[in-house]
Design a protein around this motif. Structure first.
Motif, PDB file in Angstrom:
ATOM      1  N   LEU A 240       5.428   8.554  12.040  1.00 40.35           N
ATOM      2  CA  LEU A 240       6.036   7.235  12.213  1.00 40.35           C
ATOM      3  C   LEU A 240       5.004   6.189  12.625  1.00 40.35           C
ATOM      4  CD1 LEU A 240       9.432   8.007  14.002  1.00 40.35           C
ATOM      5  CD2 LEU A 240       9.099   7.168  11.687  1.00 40.35           C
ATOM      6  N   VAL A 243       3.792   5.247   9.312  1.00 38.93           N
ATOM      7  CA  VAL A 243       4.799   4.727   8.387  1.00 38.93           C
ATOM      8  C   VAL A 243       5.278   3.335   8.795  1.00 38.93           C
ATOM      9  CG1 VAL A 243       7.156   5.069   7.566  1.00 38.93           C
ATOM     10  CG2 VAL A 243       5.571   6.986   7.614  1.00 38.93           C
ATOM     11  N   ILE A 244       5.529   3.111  10.095  1.00 38.91           N
ATOM     12  CA  ILE A 244       6.091   1.829  10.530  1.00 38.91           C
ATOM     13  C   ILE A 244       5.121   0.667  10.283  1.00 38.91           C
ATOM     14  CG2 ILE A 244       6.862   0.518  12.550  1.00 38.91           C
ATOM     15  CD1 ILE A 244       8.205   3.025  13.567  1.00 38.91           C
ATOM     16  N   LEU A 246       2.701   0.547   8.153  1.00 37.89           N
ATOM     17  CA  LEU A 246       2.556   0.430   6.707  1.00 37.89           C
ATOM     18  C   LEU A 246       3.786  -0.237   6.081  1.00 37.89           C
ATOM     19  CD1 LEU A 246       0.771   1.152   4.276  1.00 37.89           C
ATOM     20  CD2 LEU A 246       1.961   3.349   4.143  1.00 37.89           C
ATOM     21  N   SER A 247       4.976   0.104   6.588  1.00 36.86           N
ATOM     22  CA  SER A 247       6.202  -0.518   6.077  1.00 36.86           C
ATOM     23  C   SER A 247       6.202  -2.021   6.349  1.00 36.86           C
ATOM     24  CB  SER A 247       7.429   0.120   6.724  1.00 36.86           C
ATOM     25  OG  SER A 247       7.486   1.496   6.440  1.00 36.86           O
ATOM     26  N   LEU A 248       5.791  -2.404   7.567  1.00 31.75           N
ATOM     27  CA  LEU A 248       5.744  -3.834   7.897  1.00 31.75           C
ATOM     28  C   LEU A 248       4.742  -4.579   7.025  1.00 31.75           C
ATOM     29  CD1 LEU A 248       5.933  -3.670  11.803  1.00 31.75           C
ATOM     30  CD2 LEU A 248       7.755  -4.233  10.198  1.00 31.75           C
ATOM     31  N   ILE A 250       3.816  -3.736   3.934  1.00 28.83           N
ATOM     32  CA  ILE A 250       4.388  -3.843   2.583  1.00 28.83           C
ATOM     33  C   ILE A 250       5.486  -4.900   2.551  1.00 28.83           C
ATOM     34  CG2 ILE A 250       5.707  -2.596   0.826  1.00 28.83           C
ATOM     35  CD1 ILE A 250       4.207  -0.066   1.666  1.00 28.83           C
ATOM     36  N   ILE A 251       6.325  -4.939   3.601  1.00 28.48           N
ATOM     37  CA  ILE A 251       7.372  -5.955   3.666  1.00 28.48           C
ATOM     38  C   ILE A 251       6.760  -7.357   3.674  1.00 28.48           C
ATOM     39  CG2 ILE A 251       9.138  -6.957   5.175  1.00 28.48           C
ATOM     40  CD1 ILE A 251       9.869  -4.101   5.999  1.00 28.48           C
ATOM     41  N   ILE A 296      13.671   6.325  13.152  1.00 27.27           N
ATOM     42  CA  ILE A 296      14.114   6.065  11.774  1.00 27.27           C
ATOM     43  C   ILE A 296      15.153   4.952  11.759  1.00 27.27           C
ATOM     44  CG2 ILE A 296      15.293   7.106   9.792  1.00 27.27           C
ATOM     45  CD1 ILE A 296      14.051   9.779  10.644  1.00 27.27           C
ATOM     46  N   VAL A 299      13.392   1.659  11.748  1.00 30.78           N
ATOM     47  CA  VAL A 299      12.852   1.345  10.418  1.00 30.78           C
ATOM     48  C   VAL A 299      13.956   0.774   9.525  1.00 30.78           C
ATOM     49  CG1 VAL A 299      11.813   2.316   8.341  1.00 30.78           C
ATOM     50  CG2 VAL A 299      11.029   3.076  10.579  1.00 30.78           C
ATOM     51  N   GLY A 303      14.572  -3.230   7.852  1.00 27.17           N
ATOM     52  CA  GLY A 303      14.924  -3.571   6.471  1.00 27.17           C
ATOM     53  C   GLY A 303      16.139  -4.473   6.388  1.00 27.17           C
TER      54      GLY A 303
END
Length: 399
Positions: A240, A243-244, A246-248, A250-251, A296, A299, A303
């Motif tokens: 995490l 992932v977190i 990286l997710s931010l 990409i967003i 999770i 996350v 979104g």
């Protein structure tokens, strides 16, 4: 019939513990058959969490395991502590004195053959009954091998033909031996199992690790491994941690490509701290600890929050030329996008509320995720309709 009125497993365990704790000299544990099988597959022993002490000498392993057990019992939240003991099986140990055996010209293999044939037995022939056959084993009668004295009086034949008692060249004694030896990666280990209740898993285990590291001195070649749910949680949290962010990222890139403006992207992403606060307050209100499921949930909450921001600011961008005054544009966007934003939030809140209120089997996994999303969305709705318009007013240039 006396144990039916309990809203969840933890209150039932607490009440049972109070009743059973009054019984002296009894070790007990609370578990479920399926959970036992899963935990054994994860830790290698029947326990939710376990400290494995690796080394060669079983006596040292037993001693260090007892020290660790005594220490972790002092940690708040840790319960059901127990040692999977390996020593305790009574055994007769026969040690050959090689110096004495050499004086008589006797080899160690000769002694081993005598013990094997006299006590263990030797296959003399086979018995056939139709298509089945069975080994016929010959050994001394029980009366001649049922004590140390009888074993010591067995006669060993020397190369010269003389016969001497076994006790003349061996030391025979009763010793506690290994009833079972646990192994992992070709190394012996002894396990100390425990559970965590009424406290977050990571905090309890880290405190236990700190106390054990300070108080228990392991010999060279001996080491400990903390396994079970804690090990799985650490692996998941490390993922995490990648992932977190990286997710931010990409967003953020997707928002920039959508609005062609870093200002719009940052306004939408600015909701993240407030949404996190909502999720954290939800965990506090429900008395839940942060876990992988809660991570999770955060996350997923990011979104949904970003989606609401896109719904609001997409209207702003599309109608900027229709409203000469920025404040009028913001008011129009907030009123026109109120219904879709609220509907998205209500859909998730109503769908996850049963999971957030559940107390049945498996709820400890799904409940943190649901609580984080439900409580965070309450904050997200107000954020989208109050805070984001203000940020848009303050940090976007006039046109």
């Amino acid at each position: 019939d006396k144990w039916k009125n309990h809203k969840d497993r933890f209150t039932l365990i607490s009440d049972m513990y109070k009743k059973l704790n009054d019984l002296p000299g009894i070790d007990f544990n609370f578990s479920q058959p399926i959970a036992d099988n899963v935990e054994e597959a994860v830790t290698g022993v029947k326990g939710e969490l376990a400290v494995k002490v690796f080394g060669k000498d079983l006596n040292i392993l037993e001693e260090k395991a007892q020290e660790i057990s005594n220490i972790i019992q002092t940690v708040s939240g840790i319960t059901d502590v127990g040692i999977f003991r390996e020593i305790g099986q009574p055994t007769v140990e026969i040690t050959v004195d090689r110096t004495k055996a050499a004086k008589y010209g006797i080899n160690v293999s000769d002694v081993q053959e005598l013990i094997q044939s006299s006590i263990g037995g030797t296959v003399a022939t086979q018995l056939y009954e139709g298509e089945e056959h069975f080994d016929v084993v010959v050994r001394l009668e029980k009366a001649y091998r049922n004590s140390i004295e009888k074993i010591g009086s067995m006669l060993v034949t020397t190369p010269s033909g003389a016969r001497i008692p076994l006790s003349e060249i061996t030391d025979i004694s009763y010793k506690p031996g290994a009833a079972f030896i646990y192994r992992e990666k070709n190394s012996r280990f002894i396990a100390v199992k425990f559970s965590v209740r009424g406290r977050d898993l990571g905090g309890a285990v880290r405190e236990a690790q700190s106390k054990v590291e300070k108080s228990v001195q392991l010999p060279e070649g001996y080491y400990t491994v903390w396994g079970g749910e804690f090990e799985n949680e650490q692996r998941a949290l490390s993922r995490l941690a990648i992932v977190i962010p990286l997710s931010l990222l990409i967003i953020g890139l997707l928002l920039y490509s959508t609005f062609d403006s870093w200002g719009y992207a940052l306004i939408i992403l600015s909701s993240m701290p407030f949404v996190i606060i909502g999720g954290v307050f939800g965990l506090l209100i429900w008395h839940l600890h942060f876990s992988v499921a809660a991570g999770i949930g955060f996350v997923a909450l990011f979104g949904v929050s970003v989606q609401d921001g896109v719904v609001l600011l997409s209207y702003v961008k599309a109608h900027r030329t229709d409203y000469p005054d920025k404040i009028e544009l913001i008011k129009a966007a907030a009123s026109r996008r109120l219904r879709p934003i609220v509907m998205v939030a209500l859909l998730a809140i109503l769908g996850l509320t049963p999971a957030a209120l559940s107390t049945g089997i498996g709820s400890e996994t799904q409940k943190p995720l649901a609580v984080v999303i439900v409580s965070g969305l309450f904050v997200a709705v107000g954020l989208n309709l109050i805070v984001r318009p203000v940020l848009f007013k303050l940090f976007t240039p006039k046109e």
